[in-house]
Design a protein around this motif. Structure first.
Motif, PDB file in Angstrom:
ATOM      1  N   GLU A  97      47.521  41.798  16.007  1.00  0.00           N
ATOM      2  CA  GLU A  97      47.917  43.170  16.344  1.00  0.00           C
ATOM      3  C   GLU A  97      47.139  44.195  15.526  1.00  0.00           C
ATOM      4  OE1 GLU A  97      52.067  43.988  16.548  1.00  0.00           O
ATOM      5  OE2 GLU A  97      52.585  42.018  17.336  1.00  0.00           O
ATOM      6  N   GLY A  98      46.163  43.722  14.745  1.00  0.00           N
ATOM      7  CA  GLY A  98      45.287  44.647  14.036  1.00  0.00           C
ATOM      8  C   GLY A  98      45.703  44.973  12.614  1.00  0.00           C
ATOM      9  N   PHE A  99      46.706  44.271  12.063  1.00  0.00           N
ATOM     10  CA  PHE A  99      47.140  44.543  10.695  1.00  0.00           C
ATOM     11  C   PHE A  99      46.341  43.688   9.721  1.00  0.00           C
ATOM     12  CE2 PHE A  99      50.892  45.712  13.188  1.00  0.00           C
ATOM     13  CZ  PHE A  99      51.124  46.986  12.690  1.00  0.00           C
ATOM     14  N   ASP A 100      45.825  44.322   8.665  1.00  0.00           N
ATOM     15  CA  ASP A 100      44.991  43.639   7.686  1.00  0.00           C
ATOM     16  C   ASP A 100      45.833  43.308   6.457  1.00  0.00           C
ATOM     17  OD1 ASP A 100      42.889  42.579   6.302  1.00  0.00           O
ATOM     18  OD2 ASP A 100      41.994  44.505   5.757  1.00  0.00           O
ATOM     19  N   ILE A 101      46.313  42.086   6.392  1.00  0.00           N
ATOM     20  CA  ILE A 101      47.126  41.645   5.262  1.00  0.00           C
ATOM     21  C   ILE A 101      46.958  40.153   5.084  1.00  0.00           C
ATOM     22  CG2 ILE A 101      49.143  41.456   6.782  1.00  0.00           C
ATOM     23  CD1 ILE A 101      50.849  41.937   4.233  1.00  0.00           C
ATOM     24  N   ARG A 139      53.619  47.112  21.290  1.00  0.00           N
ATOM     25  CA  ARG A 139      52.275  47.544  21.681  1.00  0.00           C
ATOM     26  C   ARG A 139      51.918  46.945  23.032  1.00  0.00           C
ATOM     27  NH1 ARG A 139      52.415  46.879  16.375  1.00  0.00           N
ATOM     28  NH2 ARG A 139      51.533  48.475  15.039  1.00  0.00           N
ATOM     29  N   THR A 140      51.469  47.771  23.915  1.00  0.00           N
ATOM     30  CA  THR A 140      51.104  47.274  25.245  1.00  0.00           C
ATOM     31  C   THR A 140      49.628  47.546  25.495  1.00  0.00           C
ATOM     32  OG1 THR A 140      51.793  49.376  26.231  1.00  0.00           O
ATOM     33  CG2 THR A 140      53.415  47.595  26.186  1.00  0.00           C
ATOM     34  N   ALA A 141      48.986  46.580  26.082  1.00  0.00           N
ATOM     35  CA  ALA A 141      47.574  46.736  26.421  1.00  0.00           C
ATOM     36  C   ALA A 141      47.448  47.439  27.763  1.00  0.00           C
ATOM     37  CB  ALA A 141      46.917  45.355  26.491  1.00  0.00           C
ATOM     38  N   PRO A 142      46.341  48.136  27.997  1.00  0.00           N
ATOM     39  CA  PRO A 142      46.130  48.734  29.325  1.00  0.00           C
ATOM     40  C   PRO A 142      46.028  47.631  30.366  1.00  0.00           C
ATOM     41  CG  PRO A 142      44.135  48.835  28.006  1.00  0.00           C
ATOM     42  CD  PRO A 142      45.207  48.373  27.096  1.00  0.00           C
ATOM     43  N   TYR A 220      36.543  45.278  29.267  1.00  0.00           N
ATOM     44  CA  TYR A 220      37.869  44.858  28.810  1.00  0.00           C
ATOM     45  C   TYR A 220      37.903  43.338  28.668  1.00  0.00           C
ATOM     46  CZ  TYR A 220      39.743  49.513  29.755  1.00  0.00           C
ATOM     47  OH  TYR A 220      39.986  50.863  29.740  1.00  0.00           O
ATOM     48  N   LEU A 221      38.392  42.884  27.519  1.00  0.00           N
ATOM     49  CA  LEU A 221      38.586  41.454  27.290  1.00  0.00           C
ATOM     50  C   LEU A 221      40.040  41.232  26.874  1.00  0.00           C
ATOM     51  CD1 LEU A 221      37.559  38.539  26.912  1.00  0.00           C
ATOM     52  CD2 LEU A 221      36.938  39.174  24.560  1.00  0.00           C
ATOM     53  N   PHE A 222      40.755  40.436  27.650  1.00  0.00           N
ATOM     54  CA  PHE A 222      42.148  40.121  27.354  1.00  0.00           C
ATOM     55  C   PHE A 222      42.249  38.676  26.875  1.00  0.00           C
ATOM     56  CE2 PHE A 222      42.299  43.536  30.453  1.00  0.00           C
ATOM     57  CZ  PHE A 222      43.220  44.412  29.873  1.00  0.00           C
ATOM     58  N   THR A 223      42.925  38.468  25.772  1.00  0.00           N
ATOM     59  CA  THR A 223      43.126  37.133  25.222  1.00  0.00           C
ATOM     60  C   THR A 223      44.578  36.734  25.394  1.00  0.00           C
ATOM     61  OG1 THR A 223      41.382  37.404  23.561  1.00  0.00           O
ATOM     62  CG2 THR A 223      43.030  35.704  23.141  1.00  0.00           C
ATOM     63  N   LYS A 224      44.803  35.607  26.085  1.00  0.00           N
ATOM     64  CA  LYS A 224      46.168  35.099  26.266  1.00  0.00           C
ATOM     65  C   LYS A 224      46.694  34.640  24.902  1.00  0.00           C
ATOM     66  CE  LYS A 224      49.873  33.724  28.345  1.00  0.00           C
ATOM     67  NZ  LYS A 224      49.926  32.550  29.222  1.00  0.00           N
ATOM     68  N   HIS A 250      39.304  45.059  23.372  1.00  0.00           N
ATOM     69  CA  HIS A 250      39.927  43.742  23.302  1.00  0.00           C
ATOM     70  C   HIS A 250      41.420  43.879  23.057  1.00  0.00           C
ATOM     71  CE1 HIS A 250      41.025  39.954  20.993  1.00  0.00           C
ATOM     72  NE2 HIS A 250      40.765  39.548  22.212  1.00  0.00           N
ATOM     73  N   HIS A 251      42.220  43.099  23.811  1.00  0.00           N
ATOM     74  CA  HIS A 251      43.673  43.150  23.675  1.00  0.00           C
ATOM     75  C   HIS A 251      44.257  41.744  23.809  1.00  0.00           C
ATOM     76  CE1 HIS A 251      43.606  47.555  24.103  1.00  0.00           C
ATOM     77  NE2 HIS A 251      42.676  47.344  25.012  1.00  0.00           N
ATOM     78  N   PHE A 252      45.226  41.445  22.954  1.00  0.00           N
ATOM     79  CA  PHE A 252      45.999  40.224  23.114  1.00  0.00           C
ATOM     80  C   PHE A 252      47.148  40.508  24.078  1.00  0.00           C
ATOM     81  CE2 PHE A 252      43.944  39.259  19.091  1.00  0.00           C
ATOM     82  CZ  PHE A 252      43.671  37.906  19.223  1.00  0.00           C
ATOM     83  N   VAL A 253      47.397  39.599  25.004  1.00  0.00           N
ATOM     84  CA  VAL A 253      48.521  39.740  25.935  1.00  0.00           C
ATOM     85  C   VAL A 253      49.369  38.470  25.853  1.00  0.00           C
ATOM     86  CG1 VAL A 253      47.441  41.355  27.530  1.00  0.00           C
ATOM     87  CG2 VAL A 253      47.037  38.925  27.822  1.00  0.00           C
ATOM     88  N   GLU A 254      50.687  38.657  25.820  1.00  0.00           N
ATOM     89  CA  GLU A 254      51.581  37.513  25.676  1.00  0.00           C
ATOM     90  C   GLU A 254      51.848  36.841  27.009  1.00  0.00           C
ATOM     91  OE1 GLU A 254      55.032  38.143  23.354  1.00  0.00           O
ATOM     92  OE2 GLU A 254      54.002  39.292  21.810  1.00  0.00           O
ATOM     93  N   SER A 255      51.722  37.574  28.084  1.00  0.00           N
ATOM     94  CA  SER A 255      51.923  36.994  29.414  1.00  0.00           C
ATOM     95  C   SER A 255      51.131  37.824  30.413  1.00  0.00           C
ATOM     96  CB  SER A 255      53.408  36.996  29.794  1.00  0.00           C
ATOM     97  OG  SER A 255      53.911  38.314  29.818  1.00  0.00           O
ATOM     98  N   GLU A 256      50.865  37.237  31.546  1.00  0.00           N
ATOM     99  CA  GLU A 256      50.135  37.973  32.581  1.00  0.00           C
ATOM    100  C   GLU A 256      51.048  39.048  33.163  1.00  0.00           C
ATOM    101  OE1 GLU A 256      48.197  34.345  31.689  1.00  0.00           O
ATOM    102  OE2 GLU A 256      50.232  34.688  32.351  1.00  0.00           O
ATOM    103  N   GLU A 257      50.707  40.310  32.924  1.00  0.00           N
ATOM    104  CA  GLU A 257      51.560  41.415  33.320  1.00  0.00           C
ATOM    105  C   GLU A 257      51.077  42.104  34.582  1.00  0.00           C
ATOM    106  OE1 GLU A 257      52.509  43.943  29.919  1.00  0.00           O
ATOM    107  OE2 GLU A 257      51.916  42.302  28.606  1.00  0.00           O
ATOM    108  N   SER A 258      50.101  41.534  35.237  1.00  0.00           N
ATOM    109  CA  SER A 258      49.645  42.091  36.499  1.00  0.00           C
ATOM    110  C   SER A 258      49.014  40.978  37.314  1.00  0.00           C
ATOM    111  CB  SER A 258      48.620  43.212  36.262  1.00  0.00           C
ATOM    112  OG  SER A 258      47.380  42.655  35.899  1.00  0.00           O
ATOM    113  N   THR A 259      48.885  41.210  38.608  1.00  0.00           N
ATOM    114  CA  THR A 259      48.262  40.191  39.461  1.00  0.00           C
ATOM    115  C   THR A 259      46.811  39.971  39.070  1.00  0.00           C
ATOM    116  OG1 THR A 259      47.721  41.926  41.076  1.00  0.00           O
ATOM    117  CG2 THR A 259      49.772  40.701  41.405  1.00  0.00           C
ATOM    118  N   ALA A 260      46.168  40.992  38.515  1.00  0.00           N
ATOM    119  CA  ALA A 260      44.778  40.850  38.090  1.00  0.00           C
ATOM    120  C   ALA A 260      44.661  39.819  36.979  1.00  0.00           C
ATOM    121  CB  ALA A 260      44.235  42.201  37.626  1.00  0.00           C
TER     122      ALA A 260
END
Length: 353
Positions: A97-101, A139-142, A220-224, A250-260
């Motif tokens: 999610e982009g946190f540096d720790i 956080r939601t990806a486009p 756009y690159l989506f990572t499951k 680049h966005h991580f997605v937890e599930s496929e949220e669209s038909t695309a």
């Protein structure tokens, strides 16, 4: 003569004594100090004079693992949702999610809140459920509403890792797949050991080579995002380096949220039905190396010879759709690898028949 303590003045007297008598051993014996101590003082005196002999206050220790309040709240919020997860799992999730720790910083937060043990985190989660506060917005990806929103090769790609299964005489098969939604082109790498999976090494040496060859960009690159395989996407700094170099959204997605984004499921289902289900029936495919070899043949046939069966690109192969865009982008086809040209010629011969 011995001093009870050594301040700058007394150190200066000792140094002058040694210089006057030109005998460091005698001076050290007289004042009860070691030669090492004397030479440390003498070096400081040569560099800064009497000022260098003054005792320095110990510096406050730096806190490299100190965590900001924002990240601390993210850690506690994550614990509310997934109390069974420890510092390592939390590290991977927050990094995606982009946190540096670091992992040690996360452990320090858990320890400070008495949450370093699993049972403590479970109790904390239950208590929070009984006294809910306003939850942070996820956080939601486009997301593309449908495949029709995707206009050209490279506009939207999806990548994921799957455990395909364990095959008799072959062993386990893990699959990394990258799928271009517009052209339906698929790039796949097989592994027989989970620990060998190195997504960004493959991306750097294979995907970036193809992008350069076809003069294409990824927008756009989506990572499951799945827990079991998330570490293979976020470990090290290679992900960040490649994404920044390619200027990719680049966005991580937890599930496929669209038909695309669901289209990669159709691609993987096709691979299972047309290739993996037939592997066991082939007696001569009895090793992982042979599976790899046969799969590469199958995938090349899919990309270069198998026509798309529906939509605006019907009748074209995925490779033809990509090459059409490459031509628009001014790619130099005379530099294409021979294996690509051979497959394109094979497709022409098939069409001619």
């Amino acid at each position: 003569m011995k001093f009870e303590g050594f301040n700058a003045h007394s150190k200066h007297i000792i140094i002058k004594h040694a210089l006057k008598h030109k005998n460091v051993s005698l001076t050290c014996e007289l004042y009860g100090i070691s030669r090492t101590t004397f030479y440390n003082w003498f070096k400081a005196y040569q560099k800064s004079g009497v000022t260098g002999l003054q005792s320095k206050e110990p510096q406050k220790p730096k806190m490299p693992n100190k965590v900001s309040k924002t990240i601390e709240n993210e850690i506690l919020t994550y614990i509310e949702r997934y109390p069974a997860d420890g510092p390592k799992r939390i590290y991977y999730e927050l990094k995606s999610e982009g946190f540096d720790i670091g992992e040690s910083g996360i452990y320090n937060v858990l320890k400070r809140h008495s949450l370093s043990k699993k049972q403590e985190r479970i109790k904390y989660s239950k208590d929070k459920a009984l006294n809910p506060k306003e939850k942070r917005k996820k956080r939601t990806a486009p997301i593309f509403a449908s495949a029709e929103d995707i206009k050209y090769p490279g506009h939207c790609l999806i990548q994921r890792i799957d455990f395909i299964g364990k095959f008799d005489g072959i062993g386990k098969i893990y699959q990394y797949s990258l799928y271009d939604v517009y052209s339906k082109l698929g790039v796949v790498k097989l592994y027989n050991k989970k620990q060998d999976i190195d997504v960004w090494y493959f991306f750097e040496h294979k995907i970036m080579y193809l992008l350069k060859t076809f003069n294409l960009d990824i927008e756009y690159l989506f990572t499951k995002k799945t827990k079991v395989f998330l570490p293979y996407f976020v470990k090290g700094n290679k992900q960040k380096e490649i994404i920044e170099e390619l200027k990719v959204n680049h966005h991580f997605v937890e599930s496929e949220e669209s038909t695309a984004l669901e289209s990669i499921n159709e691609f993987n289902e096709f691979l299972v039905k047309e290739f993996y289900n037939k592997v066991q029936a082939e007696n001569n495919i009895n090793s992982f190396a042979k599976v790899e070899r046969e799969f590469h043949k199958f995938l090349r046939s899919y990309n270069f010879l198998r026509p798309i069966t529906s939509g605006a690109k019907k009748g074209k192969t995925p490779a033809e759709v990509v090459l059409q865009k490459a031509e628009e982008n001014g790619a130099d086809f005379s530099t294409l690898p021979l294996w690509i040209l051979a497959l394109l010629n094979q497709k022409k011969r098939v069409d001619f028949k």
